[in-house]
Write an enzyme that holds these catalytic residues in place. Structure first.
Site, PDB file in Angstrom:
ATOM      1  N   CYS A 113      64.290  41.616  82.521  1.00 35.62           N
ATOM      2  CA  CYS A 113      64.700  40.385  83.220  1.00 35.62           C
ATOM      3  C   CYS A 113      65.671  39.545  82.383  1.00 35.62           C
ATOM      4  CB  CYS A 113      63.484  39.546  83.593  1.00 35.62           C
ATOM      5  SG  CYS A 113      62.340  40.442  84.642  1.00 35.62           S
ATOM      6  N   HIS A 251      65.192  32.120  84.532  1.00 32.43           N
ATOM      7  CA  HIS A 251      64.826  33.348  85.235  1.00 32.43           C
ATOM      8  C   HIS A 251      63.778  32.992  86.289  1.00 32.43           C
ATOM      9  CE1 HIS A 251      63.415  37.211  86.298  1.00 32.43           C
ATOM     10  NE2 HIS A 251      62.285  37.128  85.610  1.00 32.43           N
ATOM     11  N   ASN A 281      61.013  37.759  92.379  1.00 33.99           N
ATOM     12  CA  ASN A 281      61.563  38.051  91.053  1.00 33.99           C
ATOM     13  C   ASN A 281      62.538  39.226  91.175  1.00 33.99           C
ATOM     14  OD1 ASN A 281      62.044  38.901  88.437  1.00 33.99           O
ATOM     15  ND2 ASN A 281      59.914  38.676  87.770  1.00 33.99           N
TER      16      ASN A 281
HETATM   17  N1  COA Z   1      46.385  38.787  96.694  1.00 28.39           N
HETATM   18  C1  COA Z   1      45.103  38.413  96.546  1.00 28.39           C
HETATM   19  N2  COA Z   1      44.426  38.522  95.402  1.00 28.39           N
HETATM   20  C2  COA Z   1      45.075  39.021  94.341  1.00 28.39           C
HETATM   21  C3  COA Z   1      46.432  39.427  94.421  1.00 28.39           C
HETATM   22  C4  COA Z   1      47.065  39.302  95.659  1.00 28.39           C
HETATM   23  N3  COA Z   1      48.350  39.657  95.832  1.00 28.39           N
HETATM   24  N4  COA Z   1      46.806  39.877  93.215  1.00 28.39           N
HETATM   25  C5  COA Z   1      45.754  39.750  92.398  1.00 28.39           C
HETATM   26  N5  COA Z   1      44.705  39.252  93.089  1.00 28.39           N
HETATM   27  C6  COA Z   1      43.358  38.974  92.594  1.00 28.39           C
HETATM   28  C7  COA Z   1      43.009  39.761  91.355  1.00 28.39           C
HETATM   29  O1  COA Z   1      42.607  41.068  91.691  1.00 28.39           O
HETATM   30  C8  COA Z   1      41.902  38.934  90.783  1.00 28.39           C
HETATM   31  O2  COA Z   1      40.725  39.256  91.459  1.00 28.39           O
HETATM   32  P1  COA Z   1      39.336  39.416  90.659  1.00 28.39           P
HETATM   33  O3  COA Z   1      39.092  38.058  90.035  1.00 28.39           O
HETATM   34  O4  COA Z   1      38.380  39.760  91.740  1.00 28.39           O
HETATM   35  O5  COA Z   1      39.571  40.488  89.650  1.00 28.39           O
HETATM   36  C9  COA Z   1      42.276  37.508  91.162  1.00 28.39           C
HETATM   37  O6  COA Z   1      43.244  37.617  92.203  1.00 28.39           O
HETATM   38  C10 COA Z   1      42.852  36.708  90.018  1.00 28.39           C
HETATM   39  O7  COA Z   1      43.794  37.517  89.393  1.00 28.39           O
HETATM   40  P2  COA Z   1      44.660  36.971  88.197  1.00 28.39           P
HETATM   41  O8  COA Z   1      45.532  38.060  87.708  1.00 28.39           O
HETATM   42  O9  COA Z   1      43.773  36.310  87.190  1.00 28.39           O
HETATM   43  O10 COA Z   1      45.504  35.839  88.952  1.00 28.39           O
HETATM   44  P3  COA Z   1      46.533  34.832  88.342  1.00 28.39           P
HETATM   45  O11 COA Z   1      46.158  33.459  88.694  1.00 28.39           O
HETATM   46  O12 COA Z   1      46.843  35.121  86.906  1.00 28.39           O
HETATM   47  O13 COA Z   1      47.848  35.179  89.195  1.00 28.39           O
HETATM   48  C11 COA Z   1      49.899  36.396  88.916  1.00 28.39           C
HETATM   49  C12 COA Z   1      48.387  36.481  89.145  1.00 28.39           C
HETATM   50  C13 COA Z   1      50.426  37.817  88.792  1.00 28.39           C
HETATM   51  C14 COA Z   1      50.530  35.708  90.099  1.00 28.39           C
HETATM   52  C15 COA Z   1      50.167  35.589  87.607  1.00 28.39           C
HETATM   53  O14 COA Z   1      49.372  36.082  86.553  1.00 28.39           O
HETATM   54  C16 COA Z   1      51.618  35.649  87.203  1.00 28.39           C
HETATM   55  O15 COA Z   1      52.458  35.117  87.870  1.00 28.39           O
HETATM   56  N6  COA Z   1      51.924  36.275  86.070  1.00 28.39           N
HETATM   57  C17 COA Z   1      53.290  36.442  85.625  1.00 28.39           C
HETATM   58  C18 COA Z   1      53.920  37.603  86.358  1.00 28.39           C
HETATM   59  C19 COA Z   1      55.385  37.662  86.162  1.00 28.39           C
HETATM   60  O16 COA Z   1      56.063  36.699  86.367  1.00 28.39           O
HETATM   61  N7  COA Z   1      55.879  38.844  85.771  1.00 28.39           N
HETATM   62  C20 COA Z   1      57.249  39.081  85.576  1.00 28.39           C
HETATM   63  C21 COA Z   1      57.755  38.355  84.375  1.00 28.39           C
HETATM   64  S1  COA Z   1      59.434  38.655  84.120  1.00 28.39           S
END
Ligand code: COA
Length: 324
Positions: A113, A251, A281
């Protein structure tokens, strides 16, 4: 003293819009979950005639028109991408042929990215040694081909698109400074496998398919800290304060990451360009698409101090200051 400045921008997004409601039919998720955790409402998905290099070429043609240049005047075509439609030749070579940049050399750069920022920095170094050069820097991705559409953790986040800019020399305005970083020790928090090796001795038994794999929470934490650090370092080095910045174009990964970043940097929301809600993204394409939209919306005026910052797989990250 010559500076490298952006003389034209362009972008191209695929036609097809994929909504959160449609994703609800594909994986166990909800519009409410995606919107509240990421701020993403729609993303674009490529179809026929929208290969990575084709999106890149359309964005490039718009950037050339905005700069008032012909493709034959270009000396270099540089494409930042992690999702080329072929490994060889490079996406840049396909773009070079597609737009008719017959006098340019061409290559791809992969810094995930952060690729566009790395590319702009490289263009600046070329201009410093050969100010007559005219350089096309593109960030272009078709991540929809590299996402596991059964994995709700990742498939909701990414989208396709391309953004381009022309870099030329100027004695008055342009790139002031930049800072780039990487930490390969953290590679396994965000990565994408390559296709399986044909050499049995190099076959990876643990391979999970050539999809994006991510530890979301870790990436979130590192992204906020790294971008804050890169911006703070750069401003300090230039004896500038965050209040001197007219527009921050970060970004576009997630509105919650951007919210935390704004809070830590102490920058007002009106000074931050955000369009992740529309496109998700788009990795290396996110900053140049945002830059082009910011120009079209009149959010950047000549003389404005613009700040770019990025974070991505590798990990890679960085920031850049430029006078528009
Ligand atoms: N819909 C519903 N539930 C979802 C889901 C979706 N699309 N994706 C994940 N979950 C669930 C998980 O399975 C987890 O369930 P569990 O508690 O039963 O295991 C729960 O939601 C919480 O997951 P978690 O990963 O802790 O959520 P979060 O608040 O961290 O949000 C992201 C997840 C991915 C949105 C967040 O971590 C994020 O934005 N991270 C950065 C990602 C990014 O930007 N990457 C590219 C960088 S260049």
């Amino acid at each position: 003293m010559h500076k490298a400045y952006i003389s034209g921008t362009g972008s191209c997004l695929p036609e097809r819009v994929l909504t959160n409601n449609e994703l609800e039919q594909m994986v166990e998720t909800s519009d409410e979950w995606i919107t509240s955790r990421t701020g993403i409402q729609t993303r674009r998905i490529s179809g026929a005639g929208e290969q990575n290099y084709q999106l890149a070429a359309r964005a490039a043609e718009k950037a050339l028109a905005a700069a008032g240049l012909e493709a034959q005047e270009l000396d270099l075509v540089l494409v930042a991408t992690l999702s080329p439609h072929m490994i060889m030749p490079s996406c840049a070579c396909f773009v070079q042929a597609e737009i008719g940049a017959a006098n340019a050399f061409a290559f791809d750069l992969n810094a995930a990215c952060s690729g566009f920022l790395y590319g702009l920095d490289m263009a600046e170094k070329y201009i410093a040694s050969r100010p007559e050069m005219k350089i096309l820097v593109i960030g272009s991705e078709t991540l929809s081909c590299r996402v596991n559409w059964e994995d709700r953790n990742t498939c909701i986040l990414f989208g396709d698109g391309a953004g381009a800019c022309i870099v030329e020399s100027s004695s008055a305005r342009g790139i002031v400074d930049s800072t780039l970083h990487a930490d390969g020790n953290l590679w396994n928090l965000l990565y994408m496998d390559s296709p399986a090796s044909r050499n049995p001795d190099l076959l990876d038994k643990d391979r999970q398919g050539c999809y994006i794999q991510m530890s979301g929470r870790d990436v979130f934490k590192y992204a906020v800290r790294a971008m804050e650090d890169a911006v703070t370092r750069l401003l300090k080095r230039q004896n500038l304060a965050i209040n001197d910045v007219c527009l921050l174009i970060p970004h576009q990964a997630n509105v919650r990451i951007l919210g935390k970043l704004m809070e830590r940097l102490g920058i007002e929301q009106e000074k931050v360009f955000i369009n992740v809600n529309k496109y998700g993204n788009t990795s290396a394409a996110s900053i140049p698409i945002a830059l082009d939209e910011a120009c079209q919306e009149g959010r950047v005026q000549q003389g404005d101090l613009v700040l770019l910052c990025s974070f991505g797989g590798g990990f890679t990250w960085g920031s850049m200051l430029l006078y528009w």
